[in-house]
Design a protein around this motif. Structure first.
Motif, PDB file in Angstrom:
ATOM      1  N   GLY A  57       0.548  -1.258   0.101  1.00 60.27           N
ATOM      2  CA  GLY A  57      -0.138  -0.209  -0.012  1.00 60.27           C
ATOM      3  C   GLY A  57       0.686   0.999  -0.305  1.00 60.27           C
ATOM      4  O   GLY A  57       2.038   1.495  -0.608  1.00 60.27           O
ATOM      5  N   LEU A  58      -0.211   2.799   0.745  1.00 59.48           N
ATOM      6  CA  LEU A  58       1.455   3.698   0.693  1.00 59.48           C
ATOM      7  C   LEU A  58       2.531   3.441   1.332  1.00 59.48           C
ATOM      8  O   LEU A  58       2.304   3.063   2.473  1.00 59.48           O
ATOM      9  CB  LEU A  58       0.241   4.970   1.328  1.00 59.48           C
ATOM     10  N   PHE A  59       3.239   3.804   0.882  1.00 62.49           N
ATOM     11  CA  PHE A  59       4.684   3.361   1.860  1.00 62.49           C
ATOM     12  C   PHE A  59       5.321   4.610   1.597  1.00 62.49           C
ATOM     13  O   PHE A  59       6.033   6.093   2.702  1.00 62.49           O
ATOM     14  CB  PHE A  59       5.448   2.702   1.757  1.00 62.49           C
ATOM     15  N   CYS A  60       5.686   4.941   0.752  1.00 60.94           N
ATOM     16  CA  CYS A  60       6.855   6.434   0.360  1.00 60.94           C
ATOM     17  C   CYS A  60       5.417   7.308   0.156  1.00 60.94           C
ATOM     18  O   CYS A  60       5.823   8.533   1.129  1.00 60.94           O
ATOM     19  CB  CYS A  60       7.978   6.588  -0.223  1.00 60.94           C
ATOM     20  N   ALA A  61       5.164   7.587  -0.525  1.00 64.14           N
ATOM     21  CA  ALA A  61       4.238   8.851  -1.050  1.00 64.14           C
ATOM     22  C   ALA A  61       3.980  10.111  -1.194  1.00 64.14           C
ATOM     23  O   ALA A  61       3.418  11.183  -1.176  1.00 64.14           O
ATOM     24  CB  ALA A  61       2.961   9.233   0.326  1.00 64.14           C
ATOM     25  N   ILE A  62       5.841   9.473  -1.958  1.00 62.08           N
ATOM     26  CA  ILE A  62       6.139  11.264  -2.818  1.00 62.08           C
ATOM     27  C   ILE A  62       6.532  10.426  -4.608  1.00 62.08           C
ATOM     28  O   ILE A  62       7.678  10.748  -4.660  1.00 62.08           O
ATOM     29  CB  ILE A  62       7.488  11.420  -1.714  1.00 62.08           C
ATOM     30  N   GLY A  63       6.499   9.666  -4.477  1.00 60.46           N
ATOM     31  CA  GLY A  63       6.924   8.486  -5.813  1.00 60.46           C
ATOM     32  C   GLY A  63       8.171   7.887  -5.727  1.00 60.46           C
ATOM     33  O   GLY A  63       8.258   7.960  -7.375  1.00 60.46           O
ATOM     34  N   LYS A  64       8.888   7.199  -5.030  1.00 62.44           N
ATOM     35  CA  LYS A  64       9.305   6.958  -4.964  1.00 62.44           C
ATOM     36  C   LYS A  64      10.179   5.745  -4.943  1.00 62.44           C
ATOM     37  O   LYS A  64      11.397   5.023  -4.586  1.00 62.44           O
ATOM     38  CB  LYS A  64      10.650   7.623  -3.690  1.00 62.44           C
ATOM     39  N   CYS A  65       8.986   5.031  -3.869  1.00 58.78           N
ATOM     40  CA  CYS A  65       9.334   3.370  -3.736  1.00 58.78           C
ATOM     41  C   CYS A  65       8.778   2.253  -4.583  1.00 58.78           C
ATOM     42  O   CYS A  65       8.626   1.397  -5.350  1.00 58.78           O
ATOM     43  CB  CYS A  65       9.021   3.204  -2.169  1.00 58.78           C
ATOM     44  N   SER A  66       7.171   2.907  -6.146  1.00 58.42           N
ATOM     45  CA  SER A  66       6.654   2.149  -6.270  1.00 58.42           C
ATOM     46  C   SER A  66       5.573   0.916  -5.359  1.00 58.42           C
ATOM     47  O   SER A  66       5.313  -0.005  -6.077  1.00 58.42           O
ATOM     48  CB  SER A  66       7.161   1.023  -7.541  1.00 58.42           C
ATOM     49  N   SER A  67       5.966   1.598  -4.421  1.00 56.99           N
ATOM     50  CA  SER A  67       4.337   0.509  -2.973  1.00 56.99           C
ATOM     51  C   SER A  67       2.817   0.374  -3.782  1.00 56.99           C
ATOM     52  O   SER A  67       2.305  -0.607  -3.245  1.00 56.99           O
ATOM     53  CB  SER A  67       5.214   0.696  -1.654  1.00 56.99           C
ATOM     54  N   CYS A  68       3.153   1.648  -4.553  1.00 56.04           N
ATOM     55  CA  CYS A  68       1.623   1.446  -4.719  1.00 56.04           C
ATOM     56  C   CYS A  68       0.837   1.316  -5.843  1.00 56.04           C
ATOM     57  O   CYS A  68       0.172   2.111  -6.151  1.00 56.04           O
ATOM     58  CB  CYS A  68       1.193   3.423  -4.214  1.00 56.04           C
ATOM     59  N   LEU A  69       1.556   0.646  -6.809  1.00 58.96           N
ATOM     60  CA  LEU A  69       1.724   0.819  -8.219  1.00 58.96           C
ATOM     61  C   LEU A  69       0.106  -0.124  -8.220  1.00 58.96           C
ATOM     62  O   LEU A  69       0.190  -1.232  -7.926  1.00 58.96           O
ATOM     63  CB  LEU A  69       2.572  -0.320  -8.689  1.00 58.96           C
ATOM     64  N   GLN A  78       0.767   2.015 -12.073  1.00 53.31           N
ATOM     65  CA  GLN A  78       0.680   3.587 -12.343  1.00 53.31           C
ATOM     66  C   GLN A  78       0.741   3.984 -10.783  1.00 53.31           C
ATOM     67  O   GLN A  78       0.135   2.813  -9.010  1.00 53.31           O
ATOM     68  CB  GLN A  78      -0.948   3.887 -12.627  1.00 53.31           C
ATOM     69  N   MET A  79       1.528   5.279 -10.401  1.00 52.03           N
ATOM     70  CA  MET A  79       1.530   5.355  -8.948  1.00 52.03           C
ATOM     71  C   MET A  79       0.582   6.452  -8.666  1.00 52.03           C
ATOM     72  O   MET A  79       0.129   7.043  -8.848  1.00 52.03           O
ATOM     73  CB  MET A  79       2.700   6.064  -9.053  1.00 52.03           C
ATOM     74  N   ALA A  80      -0.353   5.105  -7.396  1.00 50.41           N
ATOM     75  CA  ALA A  80      -1.417   5.857  -6.953  1.00 50.41           C
ATOM     76  C   ALA A  80      -0.926   7.174  -6.500  1.00 50.41           C
ATOM     77  O   ALA A  80      -1.709   7.413  -6.261  1.00 50.41           O
ATOM     78  CB  ALA A  80      -2.671   4.890  -5.838  1.00 50.41           C
ATOM     79  N   CYS A  81       0.048   7.710  -5.600  1.00 48.97           N
ATOM     80  CA  CYS A  81       0.274   8.184  -4.839  1.00 48.97           C
ATOM     81  C   CYS A  81       0.430   9.450  -5.695  1.00 48.97           C
ATOM     82  O   CYS A  81       0.638  11.049  -4.809  1.00 48.97           O
ATOM     83  CB  CYS A  81       1.370   7.629  -4.160  1.00 48.97           C
ATOM     84  N   MET A  82       1.297   9.112  -6.545  1.00 51.56           N
ATOM     85  CA  MET A  82       1.468  10.658  -7.812  1.00 51.56           C
ATOM     86  C   MET A  82       0.490  10.946  -9.135  1.00 51.56           C
ATOM     87  O   MET A  82      -0.150  12.425  -9.091  1.00 51.56           O
ATOM     88  CB  MET A  82       2.402  10.422  -8.349  1.00 51.56           C
TER      89      MET A  82
HETATM   90  S1  FES Z   1       3.353   4.980  -2.219  1.00 47.17           S
HETATM   91 FE1  FES Z   1       5.821   5.077  -2.987  1.00 47.17          FE
HETATM   92  S2  FES Z   1       5.679   5.096  -5.083  1.00 47.17           S
HETATM   93 FE2  FES Z   1       3.294   5.391  -3.690  1.00 47.17          FE
END
Ligand code: FES
Length: 103
Positions: A57-69, A78-82
């Motif tokens: 799920g949401l991890f970094c919330a700034i588009g750096k980790c790909s946890s939210c694809l 698609q990065m849900a946080c971005m």
């Molecule tokens: S939560 Fe890390 S890229 Fe979206």
């Protein structure tokens, strides 16, 4: 789960829109990310990892980790946080590596 008041930061909410998470309508506001809208609706699992099928799920919330694809409007990875919400947007959990239909 949405912050409505803050002692320092002032919020100017966008227009109310509806997105669809796996067919279910979710209330969202223009300007917020898909991740923010989903979390506000109590949805925390955005994808399952390819190898071990672990929930992510949401991890970094700034588009750096790909946890939210997620799969957004038929496009995987698609990065849900971005990605910002748009009225009528269709969002699905991604299971494994994202593939386009027909791949
Ligand atoms: S939560 Fe890390 S890229 Fe979206």
């Amino acid at each position: 789960m949405r912050i409505t008041e803050h002692p320092i930061i002032k919020f100017k909410r966008g227009k109310k829109v509806t997105i669809y998470f796996e067919g279910k309508p979710i209330e969202a506001y223009e300007g917020e990310s898909v991740a923010a809208a989903l979390i506000a609706a109590g949805i925390y699992v955005f994808r399952y990892s390819p190898r071990h099928k672990r929930a992510r799920g949401l991890f970094c919330a700034i588009g750096k980790c790909s946890s939210c694809l997620m799969e957004i409007d038929g496009k995987p990875n698609q990065m849900a946080c971005m990605v910002r919400v748009r009225d009528g947007m269709r969002v699905r959990r991604q299971k494994g590596k994202g593939v386009l239909d027909g791949d």
